[in-house]
Design an enzyme around this catalytic site. Structure first.
Site, mmCIF file in Angstrom:
data_model
loop_
_atom_site.group_PDB
_atom_site.id
_atom_site.type_symbol
_atom_site.label_atom_id
_atom_site.label_comp_id
_atom_site.label_asym_id
_atom_site.label_seq_id
_atom_site.Cartn_x
_atom_site.Cartn_y
_atom_site.Cartn_z
ATOM 1 C CD GLU A 1 -2.377 -2.025 0.697
ATOM 2 O OE1 GLU A 1 -1.808 -3.107 0.381
ATOM 3 O OE2 GLU A 1 -3.452 -1.669 0.231
ATOM 4 C CG HIS B 1 -2.811 4.194 1.164
ATOM 5 N ND1 HIS B 1 -3.899 3.365 1.037
ATOM 6 C CD2 HIS B 1 -2.246 3.884 2.346
ATOM 7 C CE1 HIS B 1 -3.987 2.585 2.106
ATOM 8 N NE2 HIS B 1 -2.984 2.881 2.915
ATOM 9 C CB ALA C 1 -10.205 -5.355 6.439
ATOM 10 N NE ARG C 2 -13.514 -2.071 2.722
ATOM 11 C CZ ARG C 2 -13.836 -1.675 1.504
ATOM 12 N NH1 ARG C 2 -14.279 -0.444 1.315
ATOM 13 N NH2 ARG C 2 -13.703 -2.480 0.466
ATOM 14 C CD GLN D 1 -21.322 7.244 2.895
ATOM 15 O OE1 GLN D 1 -21.801 6.556 2.020
ATOM 16 N NE2 GLN D 1 -22.047 8.083 3.591
ATOM 17 C CB ALA E 1 -33.822 5.879 9.560
ATOM 18 N NE ARG F 1 -28.785 26.737 -6.206
ATOM 19 C CZ ARG F 1 -29.640 26.797 -5.203
ATOM 20 N NH1 ARG F 1 -30.749 27.495 -5.333
ATOM 21 N NH2 ARG F 1 -29.411 26.161 -4.079
ATOM 22 C CB ALA G 1 -27.155 5.418 4.519
HETATM 23 P P1 NAP Z 1 -26.814 17.425 -1.561
HETATM 24 O O1 NAP Z 1 -25.498 16.811 -1.405
HETATM 25 O O2 NAP Z 1 -27.305 18.363 -0.532
HETATM 26 O O3 NAP Z 1 -26.811 18.130 -2.978
HETATM 27 C C1 NAP Z 1 -27.907 18.852 -3.441
HETATM 28 C C2 NAP Z 1 -27.467 19.718 -4.632
HETATM 29 O O4 NAP Z 1 -28.577 20.430 -5.061
HETATM 30 C C3 NAP Z 1 -26.389 20.691 -4.291
HETATM 31 O O5 NAP Z 1 -25.389 20.517 -5.288
HETATM 32 C C4 NAP Z 1 -27.043 22.076 -4.405
HETATM 33 O O6 NAP Z 1 -26.067 22.796 -5.095
HETATM 34 C C5 NAP Z 1 -28.298 21.813 -5.209
HETATM 35 N N1 NAP Z 1 -29.489 22.529 -4.720
HETATM 36 C C6 NAP Z 1 -29.959 22.618 -3.463
HETATM 37 N N2 NAP Z 1 -31.099 23.346 -3.449
HETATM 38 C C7 NAP Z 1 -31.372 23.703 -4.719
HETATM 39 C C8 NAP Z 1 -32.395 24.457 -5.351
HETATM 40 N N3 NAP Z 1 -33.393 24.974 -4.649
HETATM 41 N N4 NAP Z 1 -32.335 24.627 -6.668
HETATM 42 C C9 NAP Z 1 -31.335 24.091 -7.388
HETATM 43 N N5 NAP Z 1 -30.321 23.387 -6.862
HETATM 44 C C10 NAP Z 1 -30.344 23.187 -5.539
HETATM 45 O O7 NAP Z 1 -27.944 16.333 -1.698
HETATM 46 P P2 NAP Z 1 -28.013 14.980 -2.528
HETATM 47 O O8 NAP Z 1 -27.150 14.969 -3.723
HETATM 48 O O9 NAP Z 1 -29.446 14.798 -2.725
HETATM 49 O O10 NAP Z 1 -27.465 13.912 -1.537
HETATM 50 C C11 NAP Z 1 -28.094 13.702 -0.269
HETATM 51 C C12 NAP Z 1 -27.136 12.995 0.664
HETATM 52 O O11 NAP Z 1 -26.988 11.667 0.209
HETATM 53 C C13 NAP Z 1 -25.735 13.589 0.680
HETATM 54 O O12 NAP Z 1 -25.581 14.454 1.764
HETATM 55 C C14 NAP Z 1 -24.847 12.400 0.824
HETATM 56 O O13 NAP Z 1 -24.509 12.200 2.182
HETATM 57 C C15 NAP Z 1 -25.669 11.220 0.389
HETATM 58 N N6 NAP Z 1 -25.139 10.641 -0.861
HETATM 59 C C16 NAP Z 1 -23.807 10.525 -1.073
HETATM 60 C C17 NAP Z 1 -23.345 9.954 -2.236
HETATM 61 C C18 NAP Z 1 -21.880 9.789 -2.523
HETATM 62 O O14 NAP Z 1 -21.034 10.155 -1.759
HETATM 63 N N7 NAP Z 1 -21.538 9.236 -3.648
HETATM 64 C C19 NAP Z 1 -24.226 9.527 -3.182
HETATM 65 C C20 NAP Z 1 -25.568 9.687 -2.968
HETATM 66 C C21 NAP Z 1 -26.020 10.258 -1.806
HETATM 67 P P3 NAP Z 1 -26.098 24.342 -5.403
HETATM 68 O O15 NAP Z 1 -26.822 24.987 -4.268
HETATM 69 O O16 NAP Z 1 -24.689 24.751 -5.555
HETATM 70 O O17 NAP Z 1 -26.827 24.421 -6.695
HETATM 71 FE FE1 SF4 Z 2 -18.091 -1.512 4.797
HETATM 72 FE FE2 SF4 Z 2 -19.133 0.943 4.578
HETATM 73 FE FE3 SF4 Z 2 -19.187 -0.390 6.886
HETATM 74 FE FE4 SF4 Z 2 -16.881 0.574 5.970
HETATM 75 S S1 SF4 Z 2 -18.643 1.767 6.585
HETATM 76 S S2 SF4 Z 2 -17.231 -1.442 6.832
HETATM 77 S S3 SF4 Z 2 -17.133 0.226 3.809
HETATM 78 S S4 SF4 Z 2 -20.239 -0.940 4.993
#
Ligand code: NAP
Ligand code: SF4
Length: 711
Positions: free
Chosen positions: A181, A269, A327-328, A356, A401, A600, A697
């Site tokens: 790593e 890494h 591991a995880r 996460q 939840a 935005r 989540a």
């Molecule tokens: P988010 O992270 O809060 O993103 C919402 C987006 O919408 C922001 O980019 C915001 O950007 C925009 N927005 C907010 N209000 C708005 C409005 N009135 N009009 C237009 N744009 C608006 O929410 P999310 O993408 O729905 O995700 C929710 C949660 O799920 C996250 O906090 C995360 O923890 C989790 N999640 C994570 C992943 C990952 O890590 N891959 C994947 C899925 C979900 P601007 O204000 O800049 O436009």
């Molecule tokens: Fe696996 Fe996600 Fe739990 Fe880490 S937080 S052990 S990656 S399920």
């Protein structure tokens, strides 16, 4: 030392009927491992402070009870220079021995073995004393290392030997020498960092001298009846990394020097190829392990993205490895091994490789835990004790939840009814699971469905609860987990109610479909997921999966093939790789749609994504040709497309067929009474219903468990 190298285990009365190869003991000559399953090293954050050793002991003991044959601790440095973080865990003094004994004694009560990992971070250390083979700064630490003198190297060899000797005194069954790593020994093994011209540099014989000297010194200090594992980088995945011939040369020399078991390390890494995130297909690197195994006589352990017994069994049965390190998956389920042994695979809480709550926490200097198992590393604090007086509990909402709350409440002996308005459990996970590379999310839904059934939770689907109904049923506790709805822009943005405009939920549930050009509003985690979904040309489309497939908890979509995935990320498909570090030119990708991803706010898109996986999502949408637009104002949506004002104040029409809104969520709280309005039952608000902003989540599942332990 002997290890089974045959494909068929010797049939005995105790041969496991479910996974015979995984449960065949492994005779190491001086000791025997009861099965082939090993918990790999993870930094939990508990090992760095002596006052946390009670919690650390409980964490390991729970997994020992769960049936694992052997576990490896988080990295313990042989000296101050090797710390990963200032004042990291050590094994240098008598006091250290006493602290560690608490852990080894707890594990040995359950016929499991504990190995202490000795990890010298080299230039990955996050402190000013860092050292390396050559004075080249790593991209992941701000500190430039000092070049180790020959005297430094010789002293460090002695430090490893002293740590191993003390580890033996502390009751450890062995040590693992971390050689992969991209940590110190790997920094010597590979030309990527080692530019030395002395006896510790040059060709592979010189570059491996330090690692070989360490193994010899550890063997001499700890004696023959002590397990020495070496974690070998079987594929470096960095420029100027070793070629396969060199890796084999190192493996043979380490065997000769006294290693008992060879473990697999994949990628440094700093590599720009993902190695453990959820989009890496299961067992994606096992053939590199299998190649090394052909050239050595000691047992070889496979690792990386192995999380379920079928995959593990197949690897051992095929003779690709003798043992499996995960591991995880042991954070996610401490009892993984016993469940597999008893044929309860469907009850395993599967690690979804999200990082996460484990690796992301490590990088944030927080204690690790697990998104799907909030008890991990909190074994003494989040205890699911039997309730003194069982109560009647209603959980409203079958997202993660609600399922978590119902699960823990039922485990504690409460009489639980779970109400879900839709015809499936899983909530927002039902959207996540159809994103290519997030197939593991199906497993969490499957786990909860099976657990709730097993625990006798009364699950009422298609049931929209109202306040009258709740009052009549006379519950003692009502847990409101009604979750969120996607934020709608109708009424806020002209044209947002046109038929070609949809929420991410409408898209990912198959309710609506898109054309060839799509604008995505909102670049949070879901905007990224949707962009990946719309442009990936692998994975199943919703049309192929079909609505019934999505609802069937036993359904699994086909993940991307390993060879396609390697082509996409530039990893050789030739196992006898000639390319340095196993890297080749990535294949150009032809996205199936043109997507604009917009936000935005100004600045880089995706800067709020998680530390250890966000870069993978950013790289993915870049390689899939997604046009990223920051600092826009949305003006209106028409049948021609979407009108925006860009960062320079110019009005622009993006000609798109469809618009997907990923603008966050709003809580659904209508069932939560005002204070004093519900005298007969106690109401609790959890998950997205409690807080839609920053919904994730990890918090939702923990909220569910925490409320359920209090009732
Ligand atoms: P988010 O992270 O809060 O993103 C919402 C987006 O919408 C922001 O980019 C915001 O950007 C925009 N927005 C907010 N209000 C708005 C409005 N009135 N009009 C237009 N744009 C608006 O929410 P999310 O993408 O729905 O995700 C929710 C949660 O799920 C996250 O906090 C995360 O923890 C989790 N999640 C994570 C992943 C990952 O890590 N891959 C994947 C899925 C979900 P601007 O204000 O800049 O436009
Ligand atoms: Fe696996 Fe996600 Fe739990 Fe880490 S937080 S052990 S990656 S399920």
């Amino acid at each position: 030392m002997t290890a089974s190298r045959t494909a068929a285990p010797i049939e005995t009365a105790t041969t496991n009927e479910h996974y015979p190869h995984l449960f065949e003991p492994l005779d190491l000559g001086f000791t025997t491992l009861k099965n082939r399953l090993v918990m790999g090293s993870m930094h939990t954050g508990l090992e760095d402070r002596f006052y946390n050793y009670g919690k650390l002991a409980a964490y390991f003991e729970e997994r020992a009870k769960g049936g694992v044959a052997m576990m490896i601790t988080g990295g313990i440095s042989p000296n101050r220079e090797g710390w990963l973080l200032p004042a990291g865990g050590t094994m240098n003094t008598k006091a250290d021995v006493i602290n560690h004994q608490r852990v080894t004694r707890a594990v040995h009560k359950h016929d499991s073995k504990l190995i202490m990992q000795i990890l010298h971070s080299g230039r990955y250390g996050y402190h000013p004393f860092v050292l390396s083979s050559s004075p080249i700064k790593s991209p992941i630490s701000p500190f430039k290392p000092r070049k180790m003198s020959i005297k430094n190297i010789e002293q460090t060899v002695k430090d490893y030997a002293r740590s191993a000797k003390l580890a033996k005194q502390a009751g450890y069954d062995g040590v693992e020498i971390m050689g992969s790593e991209g940590y110190l020994l790997n920094q010597f093994l590979s030309r990527h960092v080692n530019k030395r011209k002395d006896i510790y540099g040059g060709d592979i014989e010189g570059r491996m001298k330090f690692a070989v000297d360490v193994v010899k010194a550890v063997r001499a200090a700890a004696g023959e009846d002590f397990i020495i594992l070496f974690r070998l980088s079987v594929i470096d995945l960095v420029k100027d990394g070793n070629v396969m011939d060199e890796v084999i040369t190192v493996a043979k020399a380490l065997e000769e020097a006294g290693v008992t078991i060879m473990n697999t390390g994949i990628g440094w890494h700093e590599a720009r190829v993902p190695t453990i995130v959820t989009s890496v297909p299961r067992a994606a690197f096992v053939d590199f392990t299998a190649e090394i195994k052909k050239h050595i006589n000691i047992p070889m352990m496979a690792a990386n993205r192995i999380n379920m017994p079928e995959t593990a069994e197949e690897i051992v049965a095929n003779g690709q490895a003798d043992m499996i390190q995960m591991a995880r998956p042991f954070l996610a389920d401490a009892h993984w091994v016993n469940k597999a042994k008893n044929g309860q695979t469907d009850r395993i809480n599967t690690c979804i490789a999200c990082n996460q709550a484990c690796l992301d926490h490590t990088f944030e200097n927080k204690r690790s835990t697990c998104l799907v198992n909030p008890q991990a590393c909190y074994e003494t604090e989040l205890v699911y004790k039997k309730a003194k007086k069982p109560k009647k509990v209603a959980v409203i909402g079958g997202g993660v939840a609600g399922m978590s709350a119902a699960h823990v409440a039922a485990l504690r002996g409460h009489e639980v009814t779970l109400f879900e308005a839709k015809d499936v459990l899983g909530g927002q996970f039902n959207y996540a699971k159809v994103i290519p590379g997030k197939e593991e999310f199906f497993e969490t839904i499957r786990y909860y469905i099976n657990e709730l059934e097993h625990l006798g939770v009364d699950v009422k689907l298609n049931t929209k609860v109202d306040k009258d109904m709740l009052e009549k049923a006379k519950f003692h506790h009502v847990i409101v987990a009604t979750g969120v709805v996607p934020r709608s822009l109708a009424g806020k943005l002209e044209g947002a109610d046109l038929p070609q405009v949809m929420s991410y939920a409408e898209l990912l549930s198959g309710e609506k479909s898109v054309g060839n050009t799509v604008a995505v509003i909102g670049a949070g985690g879901i905007g990224f997921d949707v962009s990946e979904y719309l442009t990936a040309n692998h994975g199943k489309s919703l049309d192929e999966i079909g609505p019934d497939g999505l609802k069937d908890p036993s359904y699994r979509p086909e993940p991307q093939s390993i060879s396609e995935w390697r082509e996409e990320w530039g990893v050789t498909n030739e196992v006898d790789y000639q390319s340095e570090g196993g890297l080749v030119k990535p294949e150009a990708i032809k996205p199936i749609r043109q997507v604009y991803l917009m936000q935005r706010s100004k600045g880089r898109l995706g800067s709020g994504l998680n530390k250890t996986s966000g870069w993978v999502h950013r790289a993915h949408i870049k390689s899939h040709g997604v046009i990223q637009v920051a600092g826009v104002q949305y003006d209106k949506i028409t049948n021609e497309g979407i009108w925006v004002t860009n960062g320079q104040g110019q009005s622009q029409l993006l000609r798109v067929d469809s618009v997907v809104v990923c603008a966050g969520q709003e809580s659904v709280v209508e069932l939560m009474p005002n204070v004093g309005d519900a005298p007969d039952a106690q109401y609790h608000l959890i998950g997205g219903a409690k807080l839609a902003a920053e919904l994730d989540a990890k918090r939702a599942i923990r909220d569910g468990a925490e409320v359920a332990v209090q009732i």
